[in-house]
Motif scaffolding. Structure first.
Motif, PDB file in Angstrom:
ATOM      1  N   LYS A 312     -11.696 -24.229   2.586  1.00 63.41           N
ATOM      2  CA  LYS A 312     -10.512 -25.110   1.890  1.00 63.41           C
ATOM      3  C   LYS A 312     -10.451 -26.434   2.544  1.00 63.41           C
ATOM      4  O   LYS A 312     -10.289 -27.402   1.906  1.00 63.41           O
ATOM      5  N   GLY A 313     -11.062 -26.461   3.856  1.00 61.83           N
ATOM      6  CA  GLY A 313     -11.037 -27.874   4.323  1.00 61.83           C
ATOM      7  C   GLY A 313     -12.098 -28.755   3.879  1.00 61.83           C
ATOM      8  O   GLY A 313     -11.876 -29.918   3.605  1.00 61.83           O
ATOM      9  N   ILE A 314     -13.111 -28.051   3.224  1.00 65.33           N
ATOM     10  CA  ILE A 314     -14.160 -28.938   2.709  1.00 65.33           C
ATOM     11  C   ILE A 314     -13.650 -29.430   1.487  1.00 65.33           C
ATOM     12  O   ILE A 314     -14.040 -30.580   0.915  1.00 65.33           O
ATOM     13  N   VAL A 315     -12.910 -28.811   0.770  1.00 63.33           N
ATOM     14  CA  VAL A 315     -12.287 -29.398  -0.696  1.00 63.33           C
ATOM     15  C   VAL A 315     -11.242 -30.320  -0.279  1.00 63.33           C
ATOM     16  O   VAL A 315     -11.102 -31.433  -0.825  1.00 63.33           O
ATOM     17  N   TYR A 316     -10.418 -30.016   0.570  1.00 66.35           N
ATOM     18  CA  TYR A 316      -9.391 -31.109   0.985  1.00 66.35           C
ATOM     19  C   TYR A 316      -9.968 -32.503   1.407  1.00 66.35           C
ATOM     20  O   TYR A 316      -9.580 -33.468   1.398  1.00 66.35           O
TER      21      TYR A 316
END
Length: 350
Positions: A312-316
């Motif tokens: 999810k960090g890559i998306v954010y």
């Protein structure tokens, strides 16, 4: 009396009675490296992604972690016992498909399909354990064969029965609301949406930790992982232990499969391929050794949390999601090196 007589450990002193420093205990924990890694990943995305620290993002990260963590806990126990299960990913899909298709074709109540799915999934786990212990083949070969068979069965039976690659909808069948409440419900706390998978995850990690640290079966798991022949020589029921570990993976696959089904109402027959590697990676990041005999269920939970933060960090951070596999591989290598270093330091302080 000379100064030498004041030495800290007289000859013949039982080593179990010697004081162990908190630092030595800390260095001996399998999950130490994963905790350090989790802090590093958290700080990294907190800096590069502004939305990562939002309260609403917490629920998304925890949901991603829980869907992996449910499977990572029993997979960690299996790896501590010295074995692998490459069929775990597609077994989740098989569980969902059996539940859905049996409910739709054979009965008007989805709970019947749910319990039939439990029996079928446990039978698959028992098959893996039985074949492993009877044939003496490596678990890599046994479960790779099961993986290929399940992949074919998932697609073949789904197309044969449903005439497509996905199951029919069961959302209007009796028992669906109550089953969804158990396997796929959610609640909101302080603006954060939390899924019921968090409770399943926490429960499985707690049970796995209790088994490892407080039961005879936990001692057997470490023993067979350290060496099956040596464990058998001291009376450990190696066959029963390994079959039990595969049954644990199968039960978690059933839980994950029911969550998949009751979250989306239908199931795609090709799902789950490749997820078995993610479960193994989470366990390894959490401190489990590939060679067996070392690790913890808590470490697998930390490894799953790292996976959730990274995915999810890559998306954010608004990066290209194609980079996710690169970061996953880098984390695996770094975690393995860090875990090896921590274990060497722990052994050096003994």
């Amino acid at each position: 009396m000379t100064a030498a007589s004041g030495s800290s450990s007289p000859a013949g002193t039982d080593e179990r009675l010697l004081h162990t420093s908190p630092l030595r205990k800390l260095l001996g924990r399998p999950e130490l490296g994963s905790v350090v890694g989790a802090l590093a990943v958290f700080l990294f995305f907190a800096v590069v992604a502004d939305s990562f620290l939002r309260v609403t993002s917490f629920g998304t990260v925890m949901y991603a972690a829980s869907t992996i963590g449910i499977m990572a806990a029993p997979v960690a126990l299996l790896m501590i016992g010295g074995e692998f299960d490459l069929s775990a990913g597609v077994m989740v899909t098989s569980s969902a498909l059996v539940s859905s298709m049996f409910s739709y074709q054979m009965t008007a109540n989805v709970w019947v399909g749910v319990f039939v799915s439990l029996l079928v999934t446990l039978a698959i786990g028992a098959f893996n354990g039985f074949m492993l212990t009877r044939t003496k083949l490596p678990s890599f070969i046994i479960t790779l064969g099961t993986f290929l068979m399940l992949t074919g069965l998932n697609l073949g039976f789904t197309k044969l029965i449903s005439k497509s690659v996905s199951t029919k909808t069961i959302g209007n069948m009796e028992g669906f609301p109550s089953a969804r409440k158990l396997f796929a419900s959610y609640w909101t706390v302080g603006g954060v949406e939390l899924k019921v998978t968090l409770l399943w995850w926490a429960g499985l990690v707690a049970v796995a930790t209790w088994i490892l640290l407080r039961t005879r079966f936990g001692n057997w798991i470490f023993a067979v992982g350290g060496g099956a022949d040596a464990a058998r020589a001291v009376g450990v029921p190696v066959i029963r232990t390994k079959i039990g570990l595969y049954l644990g993976v199968a039960f978690a696959a059933w839980v994950s499969g029911q969550h998949l089904l009751f979250s989306y109402d239908v199931v795609q027959s090709g799902e789950g391929v490749g997820n078995e590697l993610i479960y193994i990676i989470a366990a390894v990041i959490g401190g489990c050794l590939i060679t067996g005999g070392y690790g913890s269920a808590i470490g697998s939970a930390v490894g799953a949390f790292i996976f959730g933060m990274t995915s999810k960090g890559i998306v954010y951070a608004e990066w290209n999601p194609d980079w996710f596999k690169f970061f996953l591989g880098a984390m695996l290598l770094l975690a393995t090196l860090l875990n090896a270093w921590v274990r060497k330091r722990a052994e050096a302080t003994k």
